[in-house]
Design an enzyme around this catalytic site. Structure first.
Site, PDB file in Angstrom:
ATOM      1  CG  ASP A   1       0.354  -2.226   6.048  1.00  9.64           C
ATOM      2  OD1 ASP A   1      -0.650  -2.256   6.873  1.00  9.64           O
ATOM      3  OD2 ASP A   1       0.024  -1.670   4.972  1.00  9.64           O
TER       4      ASP A   1
ATOM      5  CE  LYS B   1      -7.344  -0.452   6.023  1.00 11.46           C
ATOM      6  NZ  LYS B   1      -8.369  -0.167   4.756  1.00 11.46           N
TER       7      LYS B   1
ATOM      8  CB  CYS C   1      -3.788   3.194  -1.859  1.00 10.20           C
ATOM      9  SG  CYS C   1      -4.880   4.405  -1.354  1.00 10.20           S
TER      10      CYS C   1
ATOM     11  CD  GLN D   1      -6.749  -4.804   3.865  1.00 11.99           C
ATOM     12  OE1 GLN D   1      -7.550  -5.600   4.162  1.00 11.99           O
ATOM     13  NE2 GLN D   1      -6.890  -3.618   3.837  1.00 11.99           N
TER      14      GLN D   1
ATOM     15  CG  HIS E   1      -1.937   0.844   1.242  1.00  8.71           C
ATOM     16  ND1 HIS E   1      -1.775   2.286   1.721  1.00  8.71           N
ATOM     17  CD2 HIS E   1      -3.301   1.047   1.135  1.00  8.71           C
ATOM     18  CE1 HIS E   1      -2.783   3.013   1.715  1.00  8.71           C
ATOM     19  NE2 HIS E   1      -3.877   2.165   1.396  1.00  8.71           N
TER      20      HIS E   1
END
Length: 406
Positions: free
Chosen positions: A198, A224, A361, A201, A121
């Site tokens: 990251d 999220k 993104c 997700q 991302h």
């Protein structure tokens, strides 16, 4: 808890869009919140709206208790060793920027290498690009396999004695690739490098144990994972956070302020300048409670079942291209031949189906895929196979509208 009962907790799903029942397949962008989260935040504003860490009155004390209990809940949820290792931020992007600006500026020197992947991302590319520019360092990309996965051999060919930071997504927001973070962390540490992950997700969809993964930093967002917007988490090993300098200054993060110099308070508050996201932290804690009441393993298994069902049904449609590995997280990114993703998403919206369209993104990844944009359907615990069937029928009608033959 079955899916029918779960769906009752999400009032936003009980509505019509363009005269059709809403089918929300855009959770990878933002998940919906159950009434338990909404009620928890309402209770804060109705009953004990006050600032934290400052007052000794009843409302301020309760607000502080709830805010710090949320931190403890996050610590337990990801199995951090200490509550001091949990920093509240505005989101994953802010968390990664904090690491890049504070830790990165301290450890990166001219000629050093920062390792990332093309699947990242923008929030996990741009901060490292800027760090490399500031320090005259080099950004290096781990090669991707044809399906968008990473081979360990490729990893080991890139990470070496010049590497200082490895920044990688746990789960790709486009390909659904689930990276072997534990192995990547081991490889980084064998080369005396640090790893920043990251996890935006990943955390909402599977059990994450930061100690077992062996990561140095791990970032994720509340919105999220059934929680509110405007709050995120940065996990960092205490010894690393302790050595880092704040990048925002003001109230609450100080120990002593003189006329010409100041000192900082202890972890983690030294990174939380000003009034923090109190209501959002309360909402995040309620979201964690909700996820744990269902069980991360159940969530993962259910999503994999939904994703396989959707993948198999989509694969039957001529002219559709699906990107990413067969084994994936709960999202499918795709294109329908000769139909622009934005046109596709608009057509599906007319059927009440919400999907994402664009570059997500992830423009370097779009270039790697050889496309300018894609469509994406993403799934969560409140979705059903019946909704996927509606989605599939919408794809077929869109194909027919654009003059395809079945």
């Amino acid at each position: 808890m079955n899916t029918a009962d779960i769906r009752k907790d999400f009032p936003i799903l009980d509505q019509k869009v363009n005269g059709k029942d809403l089918v929300y397949l855009d959770t990878s962008a933002t998940s919906q919140s159950p009434v338990q989260v909404i009620d928890a935040m309402n209770d804060y504003y109705r009953e004990y709206n006050s600032n934290v860490h400052r007052g000794v009155h009843t409302l301020g004390t309760k607000a502080t208790d709830q805010y710090e209990q949320a931190r403890m809940k996050v610590r337990s949820f990801i199995n951090a060793q200490r509550f001091e290792e949990i920093v509240f931020t505005r989101g994953t992007t802010a968390s990664i920027n904090l690491v890049a600006r504070s830790f990165g500026d301290a450890v990166i020197e001219e000629g050093d290498e920062i390792v990332v992947t093309e699947m990242e991302h923008h929030a996990n590319i741009v901060p490292w690009q800027e760090l490399a520019k500031r320090k005259n360092a080099r950004l290096v990309f781990i090669p991707l396999e044809s399906d968008g996965s990473i081979k360990i051999e490729s990893l080991e060919s890139v990470i070496n004695e010049k590497t200082k930071i490895v920044a990688v997504a746990h789960v790709s927001n486009v390909l659904g690739t689930i990276n072997d973070i534990k192995r990547i962390a081991e490889t980084a540490h064998q080369n005396d490098a640090y790893i920043s992950v990251d996890g935006a997700q990943a955390v909402p969809h599977m059990k994450v144990d930061v100690q077992d993964l062996g990561v140095d930093f791990y970032a994720f967002s509340g919105h999220k994972m059934l929680g509110p917007t405007g709050i995120g988490v940065l996990y960092g090993k205490a010894q690393l956070l302790d050595e880092m300098e704040p990048v925002e200054y003001g109230g609450d993060m100080i120990d002593f302020v003189g006329m010409y110099e100041s000192t900082w308070t202890d972890l983690p508050v030294k990174f939380e300048a000003g009034t923090p996201m109190i209501a959002e932290a309360v909402g995040l804690a309620a979201a964690i409670d909700y996820i744990e009441s269902i069980g991360p393993d159940h969530i993962l298994n259910y999503e994999q079942e939904l994703t396989k069902y959707a993948y198999d049904r989509m694969s039957e449609i001529d002219g559709i291209e699906i990107y990413g590995p067969k084994e994936r997280a709960g999202l499918i990114t795709f294109n329908l031949e000769d139909v622009h993703p934005h046109d596709l998403a608009t057509a599906l919206d007319s059927e009440g189906v919400a999907v994402r369209a664009g570059h997500h993104c992830a423009q370097p990844l779009m270039k790697w895929l050889g496309v300018s944009a894609t469509a994406r359907a993403s799934f969560y615990i409140y979705n059903t196979k019946e909704e996927i069937d509606i989605f599939i029928e919408g794809l077929k009608r869109t194909k027919e509208f654009f003059s395809y033959e079945f």
